[in-house]
Design an enzyme around this catalytic site. Structure first.
Site, PDB file in Angstrom:
ATOM      1  N   GLU A  88      -4.168   8.035   7.503  1.00 32.88           N
ATOM      2  CA  GLU A  88      -5.157   7.155   6.887  1.00 32.88           C
ATOM      3  C   GLU A  88      -5.471   5.971   7.807  1.00 32.88           C
ATOM      4  OE1 GLU A  88      -5.838   4.633   2.705  1.00 32.88           O
ATOM      5  OE2 GLU A  88      -3.912   5.590   3.126  1.00 32.88           O
ATOM      6  N   HIS A 131       0.828  -1.209   0.000  1.00 38.70           N
ATOM      7  CA  HIS A 131       0.000   0.000   0.000  1.00 38.70           C
ATOM      8  C   HIS A 131       0.863   1.262   0.000  1.00 38.70           C
ATOM      9  CE1 HIS A 131      -2.424   3.118   2.218  1.00 38.70           C
ATOM     10  NE2 HIS A 131      -3.207   2.857   1.202  1.00 38.70           N
ATOM     11  N   GLU A 161       2.145   1.802  -3.464  1.00 43.00           N
ATOM     12  CA  GLU A 161       1.064   2.340  -4.309  1.00 43.00           C
ATOM     13  C   GLU A 161       0.987   3.860  -4.182  1.00 43.00           C
ATOM     14  OE1 GLU A 161      -3.190   3.647  -3.721  1.00 43.00           O
ATOM     15  OE2 GLU A 161      -3.049   1.585  -2.979  1.00 43.00           O
ATOM     16  N   HIS A 162       1.083   4.366  -2.954  1.00 41.30           N
ATOM     17  CA  HIS A 162       1.070   5.814  -2.738  1.00 41.30           C
ATOM     18  C   HIS A 162       2.300   6.477  -3.346  1.00 41.30           C
ATOM     19  CE1 HIS A 162      -2.055   6.893   0.495  1.00 41.30           C
ATOM     20  NE2 HIS A 162      -2.342   5.659   0.112  1.00 41.30           N
TER      21      HIS A 162
END
Length: 420
Positions: free
Chosen positions: A131, A51, A54-55
């Site tokens: 997040e 993840h 991905e960012h």
């Protein structure tokens, strides 16, 4: 019914796969770069790395800044996005059909040429920490992570996709780069597009712009069957108790997949579903109640969620378990079965009115099945579901000795004593 789309597949010499579905009636193209890696492929000390990467791939490349990446397609009305799941990471863009080279160029740039600078890493780790905090503070979301950990125990499928904040903050840059180079490999990547797209043009552009290292991602740890029931309760200060109850289910390629979809639709697939009617409409025990499904390579998840007052937890769970047990003992009437088929076919048809939905569909079929099944074939699969299929699925899946139960929120101490 004759299909108005054309599917094609090409495998380049380096192993990179390219699939497309031409839909000539539209002006848009949805393009996805699918990487066969997600949280399931992470070691515990790597949890959250898929993840984070991905960012990071949107934060700058050798020739574009983060702002320039955002502007490339937005300046011509297009858009970009990405997501990480337990088994894939996908980078996607949607744009006008005459901007195909620009779309391929920018997706190739971020996936092949991102710099992952130390300053950008520090900043994005802070963003992801927020997040994670936001997800933690939303109990209706958090209970699903608790449920996954309960169902899968120490298996990587039980780890949160976002990872834990302390883990993500402390990832060394060298470790992140090693993970990236270990998994972003030609044979583990799929280029998928749907819309008004020429397959030959897409193949030529993919050959020109995408340059990944050769190789394939190591296989993920296989899933072990659940042999004993597990239940976990976490206290929280909210007014409501959130409940997830479920089982290991069929894989994406399983012959039980369609029966699982029909069963989920019947139990908790909308306002007319039996659990919604009995728990909310007849008893007033909850505002939100639904079923959920996940299909993985070798296994899956069949679950139910309900958010209710602490005094109604036991009664809500009892209603769910009774309905699950009924599914093992009785066949649905022909009238009810037809209604479920109509609902599934309608939902699928309405959901496929975008090029993005088509792109997601052909990509998942290639990744999980290695083949294409037309939309009409899928509608036929739904049409061919029988009450015996559902009965067989329910008896194979709803095992009272292999249930996972996760509850989050205030609860009476005796509420779960007689459950499971």
């Amino acid at each position: 019914m004759k299909s108005d789309t054309t599917y094609k597949k090409t495998v380049l010499r380096n192993g990179l796969r390219v699939v497309s579905e031409k839909i000539p009636a539209v002006r848009s193209v949805s393009l996805g770069v699918w990487v066969n890696v997600g949280s399931r492929y992470e070691a515990p000390d790597e949890n959250g790395m898929s993840h984070l990467i991905e960012h990071m791939l949107f934060k700058g490349t050798k020739k574009r800044s983060a702002k320039q990446i955002a502007e490339v397609l937005e300046s011509v009305g297009g858009q970009m996005n990405a997501f990480t799941s337990r088994e894939q990471t996908c980078y996607m863009a949607r744009f006008l059909d005459d901007k195909i080279e620009k779309g391929v160029d920018v997706l190739a740039d971020i996936t092949c040429n991102s710099r992952l600078t130390p300053s950008n890493l520090r900043m994005e780790k802070m963003v992801i920490r927020e997040e994670i905090k936001e997800a933690f503070d939303n109990p209706a979301d958090r209970v699903h992570d608790v449920f996954a950990e309960t169902l899968w125990d120490n298996h990587p499928l039980g780890m949160p996709i976002l990872g834990k904040a302390e883990n993500v903050i402390n990832f060394p840059r060298a470790k992140i780069l090693n993970y990236l180079h270990r998994n972003y490999l030609n044979k583990s990547i799929l280029i998928a597009a749907s819309g008004n797209v020429s397959h030959r043009r897409l193949v030529d552009l993919s050959r020109k712009y995408f340059h990944f290292e050769r190789g394939i991602t190591p296989e993920a740890q296989s899933a072990e069957p659940l042999t004993t029931s597990r239940k976990v309760h976490l206290d929280s200060n909210g007014e409501q108790t959130h409940v997830c109850l479920g089982y290991q289910g069929p894989s994406y390629s399983s012959h039980h997949k369609m029966a699982a979809l029909a069963t989920s639709c019947y139990l908790g697939g909308g306002m007319s579903s039996v659990l919604f009617q009995k728990i909310r409409e007849q008893k007033g025990l909850a505002y939100s109640v639904y079923t959920f499904l996940d299909f993985y390579r070798d296994t899956g998840v069949v679950g139910t969620y309900v958010g209710t007052d602490r005094k109604h937890v036991a009664e809500s769970i009892d209603i769910i378990l009774r309905e699950l047990d009924y599914m093992k003992k009785r066949r649905l009437s022909s009238h009810k079965l037809q209604s479920i088929k109509d609902q599934l076919r309608g939902q699928l048809t309405l959901g496929m009115e975008s090029t993005s939905a088509h792109m997601n569909r052909i990509a998942r079929q290639e990744l999980y099945l290695g083949q294409f099944r037309s939309f009409n074939q899928t509608l036929d699969d739904i049409y061919n579901i029988t009450s015996s299929d559902i009965l067989s699925f329910a008896n194979e899946t709803f095992d009272p000795s292999a249930i996972a139960l996760a509850t989050l929120g205030p609860i009476d101490k005796t509420a779960l004593k007689n459950v499971l």
